[in-house]
Write an enzyme that holds these catalytic residues in place. Structure first.
Site, PDB file in Angstrom:
ATOM      1  N   HIS A  21       0.826  -1.203   0.000  1.00  0.00           N
ATOM      2  CA  HIS A  21       0.000   0.000   0.000  1.00  0.00           C
ATOM      3  C   HIS A  21       0.861   1.253   0.000  1.00  0.00           C
ATOM      4  O   HIS A  21       1.571   1.521   0.977  1.00  0.00           O
ATOM      5  CB  HIS A  21      -0.898  -0.035   1.247  1.00  0.00           C
ATOM      6  CG  HIS A  21      -1.778   1.152   1.395  1.00  0.00           C
ATOM      7  ND1 HIS A  21      -1.788   1.937   2.520  1.00  0.00           N
ATOM      8  CD2 HIS A  21      -2.696   1.692   0.557  1.00  0.00           C
ATOM      9  CE1 HIS A  21      -2.684   2.899   2.382  1.00  0.00           C
ATOM     10  NE2 HIS A  21      -3.249   2.778   1.203  1.00  0.00           N
ATOM     11  N   HIS A  49      -0.506  10.816  -2.563  1.00  0.00           N
ATOM     12  CA  HIS A  49      -1.805  10.492  -1.964  1.00  0.00           C
ATOM     13  C   HIS A  49      -2.691  11.712  -1.741  1.00  0.00           C
ATOM     14  O   HIS A  49      -3.838  11.756  -2.178  1.00  0.00           O
ATOM     15  CB  HIS A  49      -1.600   9.756  -0.635  1.00  0.00           C
ATOM     16  CG  HIS A  49      -2.878   9.402   0.043  1.00  0.00           C
ATOM     17  ND1 HIS A  49      -3.535  10.253   0.907  1.00  0.00           N
ATOM     18  CD2 HIS A  49      -3.648   8.298  -0.029  1.00  0.00           C
ATOM     19  CE1 HIS A  49      -4.649   9.675   1.338  1.00  0.00           C
ATOM     20  NE2 HIS A  49      -4.744   8.493   0.784  1.00  0.00           N
TER      21      HIS A  49
HETATM   22  O1  G3P Z   1      -6.281   0.271  -0.973  1.00  0.00           O
HETATM   23  C1  G3P Z   1      -7.039   1.394  -1.013  1.00  0.00           C
HETATM   24  C2  G3P Z   1      -6.525   2.420  -0.087  1.00  0.00           C
HETATM   25  O2  G3P Z   1      -5.342   2.916  -0.586  1.00  0.00           O
HETATM   26  C3  G3P Z   1      -7.534   3.469   0.103  1.00  0.00           C
HETATM   27  O3  G3P Z   1      -7.209   4.373   1.072  1.00  0.00           O
HETATM   28  O4  G3P Z   1      -6.507   6.595   1.791  1.00  0.00           O
HETATM   29  O5  G3P Z   1      -4.823   4.856   1.488  1.00  0.00           O
HETATM   30  O6  G3P Z   1      -5.905   5.855  -0.460  1.00  0.00           O
HETATM   31  P1  G3P Z   1      -6.052   5.471   0.952  1.00  0.00           P
HETATM   32 CA    CA Z   2      -4.788   4.597  -2.133  1.00  0.00          CA
END
Ligand code: G3P
Ligand code: CA
Length: 245
Positions: A11, A53
Site C-alpha cells: 500500500h 496520496h
Molecule cells: O487500498 C485502497 C486504499 O489505498 C484506500 O485508502 O486513503 O490509502 O488511499 P487510501
Molecule cells: Ca490509495
C-alpha cells in the site's frame, strides 16, 4: 503481470518502512517479495499524472499547496523522502509513467484515481495503453464516476470500487457497471460477505488493514487480496500456510 494466489498489495509501497508513493517504498516492497503495489494519482497543473496520496503536497514533501497547483517540474523538484526519515532525503514524487516503466513485468500496479480533476481516468488509461501494460494494471477509486469513465473509455482494464461497507446497492451498481473488484474496508470483511461477493463473481480486495490481527482476519475470511503497509508480514503469514487445510 498478474501473479496467481492471494494478492499481497504493498500500500503506497512498503509504506511502513519507507516514504509512501516513492521509488524507495516500491523498490522495498519488491525486494520483500511483493508482486503487487498500490499507488494514488493526481494531475499536475500541466496535465501530467503524478503519484501522491493527498490533494496537497504539504504532508509528504517539503513544499506547500495543492498538487494541481504545481507543474510537473515543480513537483519533481520537491523532496518527498526527508519528512519520513532523513535517510530518504532526495526521494521524488514519481510520475505514473515512470512507475509503470520501472515495474513492468515485475509487479501488478493497482492505480487509485485519487484526484478529482476531469480527464484523470482517460489520461490514466492512455498511459497504460501507451506503455503496453494493460495486463498488469487494475484501476481503483472511491469515486464511482472515475470508474464509470474507465469502463466506458477502457473496458479492457479491470476495475475495483473502494467502499467503506458493501451494500445491496453497491453490489447492484458494481454488477451493472461490470466492475471486476469490490474493495471493502478490512474491518467489514466476513466469510459471509466474501461468499456472497464470490457468488456474484467479484474479486474481493480489502483496504484499511491497520493491524496484523486484521490482516489475518481478512485472509481467513477468504478474501482475494488486501493492501497493506507491511507486505513483509503478510507474505510471511501467507508463506506459513494459513490457507492450507
Ligand atoms: O487500498 C485502497 C486504499 O489505498 C484506500 O485508502 O486513503 O490509502 O488511499 P487510501
Ligand atoms: Ca490509495
Amino acid at each position: 503481470m498478474t501473479p496467481p494466489g492471494f494478492m499481497a498489495i504493498a500500500h503506497r509501497g512498503a509504506s511502513s518502512y519507507a516514504p509512501e508513493n516513492t521509488f524507495a517504498a516500491f523498490d522495498l516492497a519488491i525486494a520483500m517479495g511483493a508482486r503487487h503495489i498500490e499507488l494514488d494519482v493526481h494531475f499536475s497543473s500541466d496535465g501530467h499524472l503524478v503519484v501522491i496520496h493527498d490533494d496537497a503536497v504539504n504532508r509528504t514533501t517539503d513544499g506547500a499547496g495543492p498538487v494541481t497547483g504545481h507543474s510537473l517540474a515543480a513537483l519533481t523538484a520537491l523532496d518527498a523522502g526527508a519528512w519520513f526519515d532523513p535517510r530518504f532525503k532526495g526521494e521524488r514524487i514519481p510520475t505514473l509513467g515512470a512507475v509503470l516503466e520501472r515495474y513492468k513485468g515485475r509487479a501488478h500496479v493497482h492505480v487509485e484515481i485519487k484526484g478529482h480533476s476531469a480527464g484523470l481516468a482517460q489520461k490514466t488509461a492512455d498511459l497504460v495503453r501507451a506503455r503496453g501494460v494493460a495486463g498488469q494494471v487494475t484501476i481503483t477509486s472511491f469515486q464511482i464516476a472515475k470508474l464509470e469513465e474507465t469502463r466506458a473509455y477502457a473496458p479492457e482494464l479491470p476495475t475495483g470500487w473502494l467502499v467503506g461497507q458493501v451494500s445491496d446497492a453497491s453490489i447492484a451498481q458494481a454488477r451493472a457497471m461490470g466492475l471486476t473488484q469490490l474493495c471493502p474496508r478490512a474491518d467489514t470483511v466476513t466469510p459471509a460477505l466474501v461468499s456472497r461477493l464470490h457468488a456474484e463473481r467479484f474479486v474481493v480486495r480489502a483496504w484499511g488493514v491497520a493491524t496484523e490481527d486484521l490482516m489475518r482476519q481478512v485472509v481467513t475470511a477468504g478474501a482475494d487480496g488486501m493492501t497493506v503497509n507491511f507486505p513483509d508480514k503478510l507474505l510471511a503469514y501467507l508463506a506459513a500456510g494459513p490457507l492450507r487445510p
